[in-house]
Design a protein around this motif. Sequence first.
Motif, PDB file in Angstrom:
ATOM      1  N   LEU A  91       0.843  -1.193   0.000  1.00 14.49           N
ATOM      2  CA  LEU A  91       0.000   0.000   0.000  1.00 14.49           C
ATOM      3  C   LEU A  91       0.876   1.240   0.000  1.00 14.49           C
ATOM      4  CD1 LEU A  91      -2.792  -0.880   2.528  1.00 14.49           C
ATOM      5  CD2 LEU A  91      -3.140   0.048   0.255  1.00 14.49           C
ATOM      6  N   ALA A  92       0.434   2.242  -0.718  1.00 12.77           N
ATOM      7  CA  ALA A  92       1.166   3.504  -0.764  1.00 12.77           C
ATOM      8  C   ALA A  92       0.166   4.641  -0.930  1.00 12.77           C
ATOM      9  CB  ALA A  92       2.170   3.516  -1.915  1.00 12.77           C
ATOM     10  N   THR A  93       0.573   5.812  -0.512  1.00 14.70           N
ATOM     11  CA  THR A  93      -0.237   7.008  -0.741  1.00 14.70           C
ATOM     12  C   THR A  93       0.583   8.005  -1.524  1.00 14.70           C
ATOM     13  OG1 THR A  93       0.464   8.000   1.351  1.00 14.70           O
ATOM     14  CG2 THR A  93      -1.586   6.731   1.384  1.00 14.70           C
ATOM     15  N   LYS A  94      -0.124   8.867  -2.235  1.00 18.39           N
ATOM     16  CA  LYS A  94       0.529   9.950  -2.969  1.00 18.39           C
ATOM     17  C   LYS A  94      -0.199  11.235  -2.610  1.00 18.39           C
ATOM     18  CE  LYS A  94       1.527  11.797  -7.547  1.00 18.39           C
ATOM     19  NZ  LYS A  94       2.938  12.004  -7.639  1.00 18.39           N
ATOM     20  N   THR A  95       0.566  12.230  -2.201  1.00 19.26           N
ATOM     21  CA  THR A  95       0.001  13.533  -1.899  1.00 19.26           C
ATOM     22  C   THR A  95       0.169  14.422  -3.122  1.00 19.26           C
ATOM     23  OG1 THR A  95       0.532  13.282   0.439  1.00 19.26           O
ATOM     24  CG2 THR A  95       0.117  15.526  -0.342  1.00 19.26           C
ATOM     25  N   TRP A  96      -0.914  15.044  -3.526  1.00 20.79           N
ATOM     26  CA  TRP A  96      -0.946  15.902  -4.708  1.00 20.79           C
ATOM     27  C   TRP A  96      -0.896  17.354  -4.248  1.00 20.79           C
ATOM     28  CZ3 TRP A  96      -0.827  13.393  -9.364  1.00 20.79           C
ATOM     29  CH2 TRP A  96      -1.113  12.029  -9.342  1.00 20.79           C
ATOM     30  N   LYS A  97       0.312  17.903  -4.166  1.00 19.25           N
ATOM     31  CA  LYS A  97       0.500  19.289  -3.701  1.00 19.25           C
ATOM     32  C   LYS A  97      -0.301  20.270  -4.550  1.00 19.25           C
ATOM     33  CE  LYS A  97       3.517  18.460  -0.452  1.00 19.25           C
ATOM     34  NZ  LYS A  97       3.052  18.498   0.917  1.00 19.25           N
ATOM     35  N   GLU A  98      -0.298  20.048  -5.880  1.00 22.65           N
ATOM     36  CA  GLU A  98      -0.978  20.970  -6.788  1.00 22.65           C
ATOM     37  C   GLU A  98      -2.501  20.887  -6.689  1.00 22.65           C
ATOM     38  OE1 GLU A  98      -0.152  17.146  -8.982  1.00 22.65           O
ATOM     39  OE2 GLU A  98       0.968  18.424  -7.619  1.00 22.65           O
ATOM     40  N   ASP A 147       1.111   8.206  11.076  1.00 19.58           N
ATOM     41  CA  ASP A 147       2.435   8.715  10.705  1.00 19.58           C
ATOM     42  C   ASP A 147       3.020   7.910   9.550  1.00 19.58           C
ATOM     43  OD1 ASP A 147       2.312  10.705  12.608  1.00 19.58           O
ATOM     44  OD2 ASP A 147       3.371   9.535  14.135  1.00 19.58           O
ATOM     45  N   GLU A 148       2.787   6.601   9.552  1.00 16.92           N
ATOM     46  CA  GLU A 148       3.147   5.756   8.423  1.00 16.92           C
ATOM     47  C   GLU A 148       1.837   5.464   7.683  1.00 16.92           C
ATOM     48  OE1 GLU A 148       5.789   2.382   9.109  1.00 16.92           O
ATOM     49  OE2 GLU A 148       6.196   3.234  11.092  1.00 16.92           O
ATOM     50  N   PRO A 149       1.539   6.207   6.599  1.00 19.89           N
ATOM     51  CA  PRO A 149       0.225   6.104   5.961  1.00 19.89           C
ATOM     52  C   PRO A 149      -0.239   4.690   5.635  1.00 19.89           C
ATOM     53  CG  PRO A 149       1.423   7.943   5.048  1.00 19.89           C
ATOM     54  CD  PRO A 149       2.381   7.208   5.953  1.00 19.89           C
ATOM     55  N   ALA A 150       0.664   3.806   5.244  1.00 20.11           N
ATOM     56  CA  ALA A 150       0.247   2.441   4.877  1.00 20.11           C
ATOM     57  C   ALA A 150      -0.405   1.712   6.053  1.00 20.11           C
ATOM     58  CB  ALA A 150       1.436   1.648   4.353  1.00 20.11           C
TER      59      ALA A 150
END
Length: 189
Positions: A91-98, A147-150
């Motif tokens: 599992l992973a997350t991606k933060t979209w700053k834009e 703190d650890e998104p997964a």
Amino acid sequence: VKAKVGPGAGTTVTIDEATDYPFRDKIVFTVSTPKVVKFPLYLRVPNWCANAKVSVNGKPVSVKAAPLSYIVVDREWKSGDKVTLTLPMTLATKTWKENKDSVSVKRGPLWYSLRIGENWKPYGEKPWQGTEVFPTTPWNYALVLADEPAKSFSVKAKPGPVAAQPFTVEAAPITITAKGRLVPEWQMY
């Protein structure tokens, strides 16, 4: 796959693939050949996979398996040989700053979304009529991440075989559960 391999005019070899990928992490290839033949078998490692593993006839093969590379298994093959490629899905997350720090969730090659009830309504005049989709359940949730998104998610695989059309809400073979909070300020526009 059916191909001619090996020296000279080559030997016709068939490789059958059995898998529930991209929902499960194992892919099994079975070699069929009329005689023993030496050739390299190339297995692609996707960019999201950090720890791909290979075994031949149940025995682990030492491989260098960097993301976006090929694993090469070069050996003499006989009919019935089985190659198992394991692509562990994390599992992973991606933060979209834009996009105001919105967060997307993925597991292996698939991105996941919130299950939202749908009300499909036609609009416009024929022959150019279209369809709009409106939510029937709340959709404006923010994920509550550790703190650890997964570690914020629970993955559940539906038992049994994957449906012929797995990309429907009812047939989804994998579900991910997470905590969220409703954000009333997020509205449709």
